[in-house]
Design a protein around this motif. Structure first.
Motif, PDB file in Angstrom:
ATOM      1  N   ALA A 216      18.649  28.380 -58.200  1.00  0.00           N
ATOM      2  CA  ALA A 216      17.556  27.619 -58.814  1.00  0.00           C
ATOM      3  C   ALA A 216      16.238  27.917 -58.114  1.00  0.00           C
ATOM      4  O   ALA A 216      15.177  28.015 -58.750  1.00  0.00           O
ATOM      5  CB  ALA A 216      17.869  26.124 -58.755  1.00  0.00           C
ATOM      6  N   PHE A 217      16.296  28.082 -56.789  1.00  0.00           N
ATOM      7  CA  PHE A 217      15.106  28.434 -56.013  1.00  0.00           C
ATOM      8  C   PHE A 217      14.564  29.789 -56.458  1.00  0.00           C
ATOM      9  O   PHE A 217      13.356  29.947 -56.676  1.00  0.00           O
ATOM     10  CB  PHE A 217      15.471  28.468 -54.525  1.00  0.00           C
ATOM     11  N   LEU A 218      15.447  30.765 -56.615  1.00  0.00           N
ATOM     12  CA  LEU A 218      15.019  32.092 -57.056  1.00  0.00           C
ATOM     13  C   LEU A 218      14.392  32.038 -58.443  1.00  0.00           C
ATOM     14  O   LEU A 218      13.373  32.680 -58.702  1.00  0.00           O
ATOM     15  CB  LEU A 218      16.214  33.055 -57.076  1.00  0.00           C
ATOM     16  N   PHE A 219      14.988  31.244 -59.326  1.00  0.00           N
ATOM     17  CA  PHE A 219      14.466  31.137 -60.682  1.00  0.00           C
ATOM     18  C   PHE A 219      13.073  30.510 -60.682  1.00  0.00           C
ATOM     19  O   PHE A 219      12.156  30.999 -61.354  1.00  0.00           O
ATOM     20  CB  PHE A 219      15.421  30.303 -61.547  1.00  0.00           C
ATOM     21  N   ALA A 220      12.916  29.421 -59.929  1.00  0.00           N
ATOM     22  CA  ALA A 220      11.625  28.724 -59.892  1.00  0.00           C
ATOM     23  C   ALA A 220      10.538  29.555 -59.209  1.00  0.00           C
ATOM     24  O   ALA A 220       9.396  29.569 -59.649  1.00  0.00           O
ATOM     25  CB  ALA A 220      11.776  27.375 -59.189  1.00  0.00           C
ATOM     26  N   ARG A 221      10.897  30.258 -58.157  1.00  0.00           N
ATOM     27  CA  ARG A 221       9.898  31.026 -57.400  1.00  0.00           C
ATOM     28  C   ARG A 221       9.480  32.306 -58.126  1.00  0.00           C
ATOM     29  O   ARG A 221       8.309  32.680 -58.093  1.00  0.00           O
ATOM     30  CB  ARG A 221      10.456  31.385 -56.022  1.00  0.00           C
ATOM     31  N   THR A 222      10.457  32.972 -58.753  1.00  0.00           N
ATOM     32  CA  THR A 222      10.141  34.241 -59.416  1.00  0.00           C
ATOM     33  C   THR A 222       9.742  34.060 -60.871  1.00  0.00           C
ATOM     34  O   THR A 222       9.028  34.887 -61.428  1.00  0.00           O
ATOM     35  CB  THR A 222      11.347  35.207 -59.372  1.00  0.00           C
TER      36      THR A 222
END
Length: 293
Positions: A216-222
């Motif tokens: 979820a962090f990767l999705f939100a950041r990228t």
């Protein structure tokens, strides 16, 4: 870290978002069991039927965004961008997410190197044999794609309406982790005791929840769907790190060196996580802005 500030009058949106995420989780798991079959999950016929189920889910899941997103958001961007489907920053999102995950798995990757598995990866026949099996397609393509699509791309934008990015990142994977409890049924059917099946499923639910937060962090950041998908596929390939393999080495120096690599990988991942996923690298001004709504 910049955080979104949810509006005061969006309590109804929050309730709708959470209910929509819960419904998606239930429907996703239920879709795997709509087929009546005497075979276990590894049987080709079961795998093919579940491929069809998750294909239908990939078509149905985005409906939650269409009806669940605030109109203000849909006026600023498109459904496709909310789902993480865009061209800008695509290569960076793919490469950086894979590189970060490989750094986290520095210890297991080094262990594979010592065991000679790296040489196997250079053999064309290894990859040819892999892509000819349904299990490989399930583990490396279909499961990561369908799960990240439903549990990240179609859930996280809903949660970001009422939670800050940090909170949403930790709420989103709870649905993902709990959804993995359905494996209890399959393990009991295969002859495992209920107690043992529950223990394994609790352990699996814990680490899938932790991975879900990372995804979820990767999705939100990228702002890209490909980022969590690539990380998920790689993690499925590696499996959960098996520290017992280190104990098999008789040389204490080699054991200590391998343990150090596990620790170095974790520390380096923690240190590089924020700078390597800065939204500016991916031209992402959607999810990590001061005001999402």
């Amino acid at each position: 870290m910049e955080t979104a500030e949810p509006s005061i009058d969006n309590s109804s949106n929050c309730a709708t978002a959470i209910l929509a995420c819960l419904a998606l989780s239930i429907v996703y798991v239920a879709s795997l069991y709509v087929w009546s079959s005497p075979h276990n999950r590894e049987h080709p016929s079961t795998i093919k039927k579940r491929f069809f189920s998750v294909f239908i889910m990939t078509l149905v899941s985005p409906v939650s965004l269409y009806f669940g997103l605030n109109d203000k958001i849909l006026q600023k961007t498109t459904i496709w961008e909310m789902l993480g489907l865009r061209w800008t920053g695509l290569i960076q999102a793919t490469v950086i997410s894979l590189l970060l995950t490989m750094i986290l798995f520095l210890g297991p990757l080094s262990l594979q190197g010592f065991n000679g598995l790296w040489r196997l990866y250079t053999e064309p026949m290894y990859w040819l044999a892999s892509v000819q099996t349904l299990t490989w397609w399930r583990n490396q393509v279909v499961a990561p794609l369908s799960e990240e699509w439903t549990f990240r791309a179609c859930m996280l934008p809903l949660l970001l309406q009422c939670f800050t990015p940090t909170t949403a990142i930790f709420v989103c994977p709870l649905f993902f982790g709990v959804a993995h409890f359905h494996h209890v049924v399959e393990r009991v059917k295969m002859g495992m005791s209920i107690k043992h099946a529950l223990f394994i499923s609790c352990f699996q639910s814990t680490y899938t929840t932790l991975f879900g937060a990372y995804a979820a962090f990767l999705f939100a950041r990228t702002g890209h769907f490909v980022a969590p998908f690539a990380a998920h596929s790689f993690c499925n390939h590696m499996g959960f790190p098996d520290l017992s393999e280190i104990a098999a080495y008789k040389d204490p120096l080699k054991r200590a060196g391998l343990m150090c690599l596990f620790v170095i990988g974790l520390i380096a991942w923690c240190y590089l996580l924020m700078p390597m996923t800065h939204p500016s690298l991916f031209n992402n001004n959607l999810f990590w802005t001061k005001h999402f709504i």
